[in-house]
Scaffold this motif. Structure first.
Motif, short mmCIF file in Angstrom:
data_model
loop_
_atom_site.label_atom_id
_atom_site.label_comp_id
_atom_site.label_asym_id
_atom_site.label_seq_id
_atom_site.Cartn_x
_atom_site.Cartn_y
_atom_site.Cartn_z
N VAL A 238 0.84 -1.20 0.00
CA VAL A 238 0.00 0.00 0.00
C VAL A 238 0.87 1.25 0.00
N LYS A 239 1.96 1.22 0.78
CA LYS A 239 2.85 2.38 0.82
C LYS A 239 3.48 2.65 -0.54
N VAL A 240 3.93 1.59 -1.20
CA VAL A 240 4.59 1.75 -2.50
C VAL A 240 3.64 2.36 -3.52
N ARG A 241 2.35 1.97 -3.47
CA ARG A 241 1.39 2.49 -4.46
C ARG A 241 1.19 4.01 -4.31
N HIS A 242 1.50 4.56 -3.14
CA HIS A 242 1.33 6.00 -2.93
C HIS A 242 2.48 6.82 -3.52
N ILE A 243 3.64 6.20 -3.71
CA ILE A 243 4.83 6.97 -4.09
C ILE A 243 4.66 7.67 -5.44
N PRO A 244 4.22 7.00 -6.52
CA PRO A 244 4.06 7.73 -7.78
C PRO A 244 3.09 8.90 -7.67
N GLU A 245 2.06 8.77 -6.82
CA GLU A 245 1.10 9.87 -6.69
C GLU A 245 1.74 11.05 -5.96
N LEU A 246 2.58 10.77 -4.97
CA LEU A 246 3.31 11.85 -4.29
C LEU A 246 4.26 12.54 -5.27
N LEU A 247 4.96 11.73 -6.05
CA LEU A 247 5.88 12.30 -7.05
C LEU A 247 5.12 13.14 -8.07
N ALA A 279 2.25 -0.61 -13.33
CA ALA A 279 2.95 -0.43 -14.61
C ALA A 279 2.14 0.48 -15.53
N SER A 280 0.84 0.27 -15.60
CA SER A 280 0.00 1.11 -16.45
C SER A 280 -0.01 2.55 -15.95
N ARG A 281 -0.06 2.72 -14.63
CA ARG A 281 -0.07 4.07 -14.06
C ARG A 281 1.25 4.78 -14.34
N MET A 282 2.37 4.07 -14.18
CA MET A 282 3.68 4.68 -14.40
C MET A 282 3.83 5.11 -15.86
N LEU A 283 3.34 4.27 -16.77
CA LEU A 283 3.41 4.62 -18.19
C LEU A 283 2.57 5.86 -18.48
N ALA A 284 1.38 5.93 -17.91
CA ALA A 284 0.50 7.09 -18.14
C ALA A 284 1.16 8.37 -17.64
N LEU A 285 1.81 8.33 -16.47
CA LEU A 285 2.48 9.50 -15.94
C LEU A 285 3.66 9.91 -16.81
N ALA A 286 4.41 8.92 -17.30
CA ALA A 286 5.60 9.21 -18.11
C ALA A 286 5.22 9.80 -19.47
#
Length: 596
Positions: A238-247, A279-286
């Motif tokens: 759960v903690k890891v899933r929050h990191i991209p949103e904080l970034l 993975a899908s979320r990271m791609l969308a942000l990038a």
């Protein structure tokens, strides 16, 4: 965002001469443990932040490549230095002054310690170097290591303070907080003599970044009544899933125009489904216009991302223990078996996962198509003959018109789904078998599947244990034990005995050779000769077979043949179809008698 185009690293840790080319919005670096892939992200952190890791400052003796060190110890002319060179795609607002691309090389030597020497692309004159500095000051690099402990969240919270500290709303909130606090505590020092202090009060906080580091997040999951601490009560996943949103929040709100995330193993602590989502979320942000992500991974969820915005790199160690990349065309030709020999299983696992996903997708598509077709067939009150493809159905209908005249007493349908102009990729013997097996016992009419007498058709005609073979009008056919569904292979006419023997009888070969070779308005059916092949030693030897129809495959022109050429034939050309109609009529009559 594709801000960084290329990274070149020399003599840093496991890198001797190392270069990654053509980075994407999302650049994925994969390889087995201790292959050196994380050193790419650490080299970038050294370039941007002056230290390879948050917890370890740059230390030349530790960060210097061992291979280069060994060379320097036996040869006086081998210099002890390392560098990181980054080539940028120039943002449009700077392109006129700096060109389409430019590079910056930062080099450290054993004598300088943590200080570095900087070199800027030669094509940029010195009087414009200030523009490079100005651009660099608009770039923020954030490094997220593989272990996401509390210190990472403290760092991100401090960055959030930095992001919002210049906001007028935030400044006002801090002022209101201080004023209210002073009012509430005004009596605290009232008893002090004036010679000690004429006015003592609680002042506004000045080290808010430290205060922010002590903050935490409250999270409330579905079904929970009370919130929990993200960093102290939630699991690592759960903690890891929050990191991209904080970034992402930092990237959208801070003063920097461009953001590069160096992310080690974002899949850590995530299950397969969560990893797929991440993975899908990271791609969308990038793929946005403010963020570029350079990451390492062991997860097929990331390695299997298929998008033009993704660049992939496989890092392994050679016999000298130096990290080397496989990229570009070499990676496309990369053999998963070679990775297995290195003890790295991700490519093979990823390929297996990809194949399973493709099979599941095709199965789901086929199931949906079978359901749709069953619904269509249920609306038909007359018997139905199903063919492998649309051109087969057209030829069969023309044959009835030529030999019998009028409309047949049954529907002739293709097993392909979609409109008339849809592609033919969802037809074929396998799809036909799937559809006939889906016919239920309470289906309102008889369905007959007609398979080509070729390897695919013969294999599909086997169907399953719910179908039994029996004789009808002198030919073999199969009946579903629950009734309503039947199957038959195309019967071979006397002039196609060889086609039957060599299992090469598509519906087009029910016409004679002179018909197959006919051309109308420059359109004709292409036939491709087969080849026999054998292995002689380690070499494959192929030899064309005789120029006869039973050694040929139907090539291009099937649609033109069915729609343009076949209608020009006289009735005698269709004589082989008499046996086909005899079988169909025999099966329909058998079902009618069985029901009665």
């Amino acid at each position: 965002m594709e801000l960084i185009k290329e990274i070149e690293i020399r003599y840093f840790r496991s890198f001797y001469k190392f270069r990654l080319k053509d980075l994407g919005d999302l650049s994925i670096i994969f390889g087995k443990n201790d292959s050196g892939k994380s050193n790419v992200v650490r080299a970038l952190n050294l370039f941007f932040a002056g230290r390879p890791e948050h917890s370890h400052p740059f230390d030349f003796p530790i960060d210097f490549c061992e291979q280069r060190l060994s060379e320097s110890e036996v040869a006086d002319d081998v210099r002890k230095f390392l560098y990181v060179k980054v080539t940028f795609n120039t943002p449009s607002s700077y392109r006129k002054s700096l060109g389409a691309t430019f590079s910056i090389k930062r080099q450290w030597t054993v004598s300088r310690g943590a200080d570095y020497n900087e070199e800027i692309s030669r094509h940029i004159p010195k009087q414009k170097h200030y523009l490079v500095t100005r651009l660099l000051n608009k770039i923020k690099f954030i490094y997220i290591p593989a272990i996401k402990d509390l210190s990472i969240f403290e760092m991100l919270l401090a960055s959030i303070h930095e992001t919002i500290s210049e906001s007028a709303d935030f400044t006002k909130a801090i002022g209101d907080f201080s004023n209210q606090l002073q009012k509430m505590t005004s009596e605290m020092f009232k008893g002090l003599p004036e010679e000690v202090s004429s006015s003592t009060k609680i002042g506004a906080p000045t080290q808010l970044s430290q205060l922010f580091q002590t903050l935490d997040f409250e999270t409330l999951a579905n079904g929970e009544l009370t919130p929990k601490s993200l960093t102290r009560q939630r699991g690592d996943g759960v903690k890891v899933r929050h990191i991209p949103e904080l970034l992402n929040f930092i990237s959208e709100k801070d003063k920097f125009d461009f953001h590069i995330w160096g992310f080690e193993e974002p899949e850590n602590s995530l299950d397969f489904v969560a990893s797929q989502s991440e993975a899908s979320r990271m791609l969308a942000l990038a793929k946005g216009d403010r963020v570029q992500v350079i990451m390492t991974t062991h997860s097929p969820s990331f390695y299997l991302l298929d998008d033009p915005s993704v660049a992939k790199y496989y890092v392994s160690k050679n016999s000298k223990g130096l990290s080397t990349p496989t990229q570009g065309k070499d990676l496309k030709e990369f053999d998963a078996q070679s990775a297995l020999q290195d003890g790295f299983y991700l490519p093979a696992v990823a390929e297996a996962v990809k194949q399973v996903a493709e099979i599941e997708a095709r199965a789901k598509q086929a199931e949906e198509a079978a359901t749709n077709l069953a619904q269509e067939l249920a609306e038909i009150t007359t018997p139905v003959v199903l063919t492998e493809g649309r051109t087969d159905a057209k030829i069969l209908l023309l044959a009835w018109e030529k030999r019998r005249g009028g409309t047949p007493p049954f529907q002739i349908r293709s097993c392909e789904t979609g409109g008339e102009q849809a592609g033919s990729g969802n037809g074929g013997a396998g799809s036909l078998a799937l559809r006939v097996k889906a016919i239920a016992a309470d289906h309102p009419n008889t369905v007959v599947a007609l398979f080509d007498r070729d390897p695919e058709g013969i294999a599909a005609y086997k169907l399953d244990k719910n179908f039994v073979e029996f004789d009808v009008v002198g030919h073999k056919a199969k009946r579903g034990m629950h009734g309503k569904s039947y199957a038959a292979l195309l019967p071979a006419p006397d002039f196609r005995d060889d086609c039957a023997a060599y299992q090469n009888l598509p519906i087009e070969f029910l016409f004679r050779d002179e018909h197959l070779g006919k051309s109308v308005d420059g359109k004709r059916l292409a036939l491709k000769g087969k080849k026999a092949s054998t292995m002689v030693g380690t070499q494959k030897v192929e030899k064309p077979l005789d120029d006869v129809t039973h050694f040929k495959d139907v090539g291009n022109g099937k649609t033109d043949f069915a729609e343009v050429i076949v209608p020009s034939f006289d009735a005698e050309a269709f004589d082989a179809f008499d046996q086909v109609f005899s079988i169909i009529e025999g099966l329909i009559a058998f079902e009618a008698a069985r029901v009665d």
